[in-house]
Scaffold this active site. Structure first.
Site, mmCIF file in Angstrom:
data_model
loop_
_atom_site.group_PDB
_atom_site.id
_atom_site.type_symbol
_atom_site.label_atom_id
_atom_site.label_comp_id
_atom_site.label_asym_id
_atom_site.label_seq_id
_atom_site.Cartn_x
_atom_site.Cartn_y
_atom_site.Cartn_z
ATOM 1 N N GLY A 1 0.857 -1.070 -0.223
ATOM 2 C CA GLY A 1 -0.050 0.008 -0.095
ATOM 3 C C GLY A 1 0.961 1.141 0.014
ATOM 4 O O GLY A 1 2.004 1.369 -0.464
ATOM 5 N N SER A 2 0.453 2.420 0.619
ATOM 6 C CA SER A 2 1.087 3.475 0.643
ATOM 7 C C SER A 2 1.875 3.694 1.500
ATOM 8 O O SER A 2 2.128 3.151 2.530
ATOM 9 C CB SER A 2 -0.082 4.697 0.726
ATOM 10 O OG SER A 2 -0.461 4.738 2.063
ATOM 11 N N THR B 1 0.779 4.931 5.025
ATOM 12 C CA THR B 1 0.317 3.779 5.927
ATOM 13 C C THR B 1 1.313 2.800 6.309
ATOM 14 O O THR B 1 1.481 2.488 7.292
ATOM 15 C CB THR B 1 -0.535 3.171 5.123
ATOM 16 O OG1 THR B 1 -1.805 3.863 4.725
ATOM 17 C CG2 THR B 1 -1.335 2.154 6.151
ATOM 18 N N GLY B 2 2.436 2.644 5.242
ATOM 19 C CA GLY B 2 3.642 1.852 5.682
ATOM 20 C C GLY B 2 4.502 2.273 7.015
ATOM 21 O O GLY B 2 4.776 1.471 7.724
ATOM 22 N N GLU C 1 5.748 -3.269 0.996
ATOM 23 C CA GLU C 1 5.771 -3.079 -0.793
ATOM 24 C C GLU C 1 4.797 -1.834 -0.668
ATOM 25 O O GLU C 1 3.501 -1.642 -0.632
ATOM 26 C CB GLU C 1 5.271 -3.910 -1.514
ATOM 27 C CG GLU C 1 5.870 -3.942 -2.791
ATOM 28 C CD GLU C 1 4.820 -3.095 -3.851
ATOM 29 O OE1 GLU C 1 4.653 -1.898 -3.889
ATOM 30 O OE2 GLU C 1 4.133 -3.900 -4.352
ATOM 31 N N CYS D 1 1.694 -1.019 -8.866
ATOM 32 C CA CYS D 1 2.884 -0.411 -8.075
ATOM 33 C C CYS D 1 4.152 -0.302 -9.015
ATOM 34 O O CYS D 1 4.919 0.586 -9.120
ATOM 35 C CB CYS D 1 3.239 -1.195 -7.187
ATOM 36 S SG CYS D 1 1.882 -1.341 -5.985
#
Length: 469
Positions: free
Chosen positions: A221-222, A225-226, A243, A277
């Site tokens: 995800g983003s 958020t990571g 990722e 991605c």
């Protein structure tokens, strides 16, 4: 209207509350998705914890046999699940779309089941013998995105359970239905509790990653958020595979025959409407080849039919959600305002989150469409004069998932490949992932790898048994 349900401990459970899911191509309702609460997250984790011990004790062959049965179920239900993906996510059935995604789900299930990761003698002499074993971590929290909802979920689920872990999966709140149905189907052959689901927005993901019984986190995800997940993992010292997307650069080396690469360049950028991605997000072209690249890509884009992906003749569908639609529109609008050469292709339906295929020339590093990951069907094409400048530009952003070099002489590209700061550098292809080949990001695109033997290692912990002779 159908209400879909989470799977906990092998059983479909009635939802605490629900919300409605709509088709991004036409706005039609697809049904009601469950919305978990903190108690349901806890139940899912406890179910996984109880199941994991006995699952890990099963022999390696037994686990592999079960996973091969999972692959059979995915194959038998691929048409049903592909149609759900198209209606919910938007990608077409045809071409590199939903059927392609289901083929990938089958392949990325079969390959981990085929791999061996036996104990390894790391040292031996007359006095001692040291053997490295790979053992399960425990309960894995898997958080999947909306762009390839089933395929990426499989990337997370299958290696984890292959190595004796149990999983709690949270699909994206934008695309839960197809994932819940996939989990329901494969739970027909999995022991109860080995694979559970929870659903909802980021607050549910946060409850899951903060849960004290989580032993590993896998997230796609983003970046923002990571970073929050990294903070959450500190409480349990949980290892993470992240990722976090990319802003992949592709460099066409000077003098390359553009006709030979144009089709692969196009799909390298516009696969899944650019919502991938590892798509080409920035294309660097030598000034002498710029007009030829623009002409070739324009010719391909002008032939593409845009529409509802349930139409077999459609290869380009909508963006998945309003947030992403508005973001890409804003970036293209900024490029127009800045005086860029914006070329749009394709008739766009009146309803749905559709955008034309967009090539943006006369644009430079530093402009928003170049520097921000657009994640949509708008490709900036940047002129360069010196190849060293192109390499410097490609490395100039924090993102480092993938990159590619395009050349008539691949050996020349190979000399440059290790200088590009990305987890994978492709030559004369882009986004060409393979279930045997490790895949992961550099820099702000995350850390850890998936796929192949290295991917299996990533969902285990090492245990050394040291024997005195």
């Amino acid at each position: 209207m159908q209400t879909y349900r989470n799977t906990l401990n092998g059983t479909l459970v009635d939802p605490v509350s629900c919300y409605e899911i709509f088709n991004p191509a036409n706005g039609q309702s697809l049904g009601m998705a469950p919305e978990s609460d903190e108690q349901e997250v806890d139940r899912a984790v406890q179910s996984a914890k109880l199941a994991q011990n006995s699952w890990a004790k099963q022999g390696d062959k037994e686990r592999r046999d079960v996973i091969n049965r999972v692959a059979q179920i995915l194959e038998e239900n691929s048409d049903y699940l592909a149609e759900l993906i198209t209606r919910e996510q938007g990608k077409p059935l045809s071409g590199p779309g939903s059927r392609f995604e289901m083929q990938a789900c089958v392949g990325w299930t079969q390959v981990p089941a085929s791999l061996d990761l036996p104990p390894e003698i790391v040292y031996e002499d007359d006095e001692r013998k040291d053997t490295l074993h790979r053992v399960p971590l425990g309960v894995v929290a898997a958080i999947a995105p909306w762009n390839w909802p089933l395929m990426i979920a499989i990337w997370q689920i299958i290696p984890a359970i292959r190595m004796g872990n149990a999983v709690v999966l949270k699909p994206s709140e934008y695309t839960p239905i197809a994932t819940l149905e996939m989990v329901r189907l494969i739970n027909q052959v999995l022991p109860a509790g080995v694979l559970n689901t929870v659903t909802g927005d980021g607050s549910i993901g946060s409850k899951l990653t903060h849960h004290p019984e989580i032993n590993k986190i896998m997230f796609t995800g983003s970046e923002s958020t990571g970073r929050r997940i990294i903070e959450a993992s500190a409480k349990n010292l949980s290892p993470i595979t992240l990722e976090l997307g990319g802003n992949d650069a592709a460099i066409v080396m000077p003098g390359t025959n553009v006709k030979n690469i144009a089709n692969d360049l196009f799909w390298g950028a516009f696969l899944n409407m650019g919502q991938t991605c590892a798509c080409i997000k920035r294309l660097y072209v030598h000034e002498d080849d710029y007009d030829a690249v623009m002409a070739e890509l324009s010719a391909i884009a002008s032939q593409m039919k845009i529409g509802d992906g349930m139409d077999e003749s459609v290869l380009v569908g909508p963006l998945q959600n309003k947030m992403q639609f508005e973001k890409v529109q804003e970036l293209v609008s900024d490029a127009k305002t800045s005086g860029c050469d914006v070329r749009e292709f394709g008739e766009v339906p009146d309803q749905g989150y559709f955008m034309p295929l967009t090539l943006v020339g006369d644009i430079k590093d530093g402009q928003r469409l170049v520097d921000e990951e657009q994640f949509g069907p708008a490709l900036p094409i940047i002129r360069y004069r010196d190849l060293e400048d192109a390499v410097e530009s490609a490395n100039g952003l924090d993102a480092g998932l993938g990159a590619s070099l395009w050349a008539d002489k691949p050996a020349e590209a190979s000399k440059l490949a290790t200088r590009l700061e990305a987890g994978t550098v492709w030559i004369n292809q882009h986004g060409a992932i393979h279930p045997m080949v490790p895949f992961g990001g550099n820099k702000a695109s995350g850390y850890g790898v998936e796929f192949g033997i290295e991917g299996l290692k990533a969902v285990t912990q090492s245990r050394v048994v040291s024997l005195k002779k």
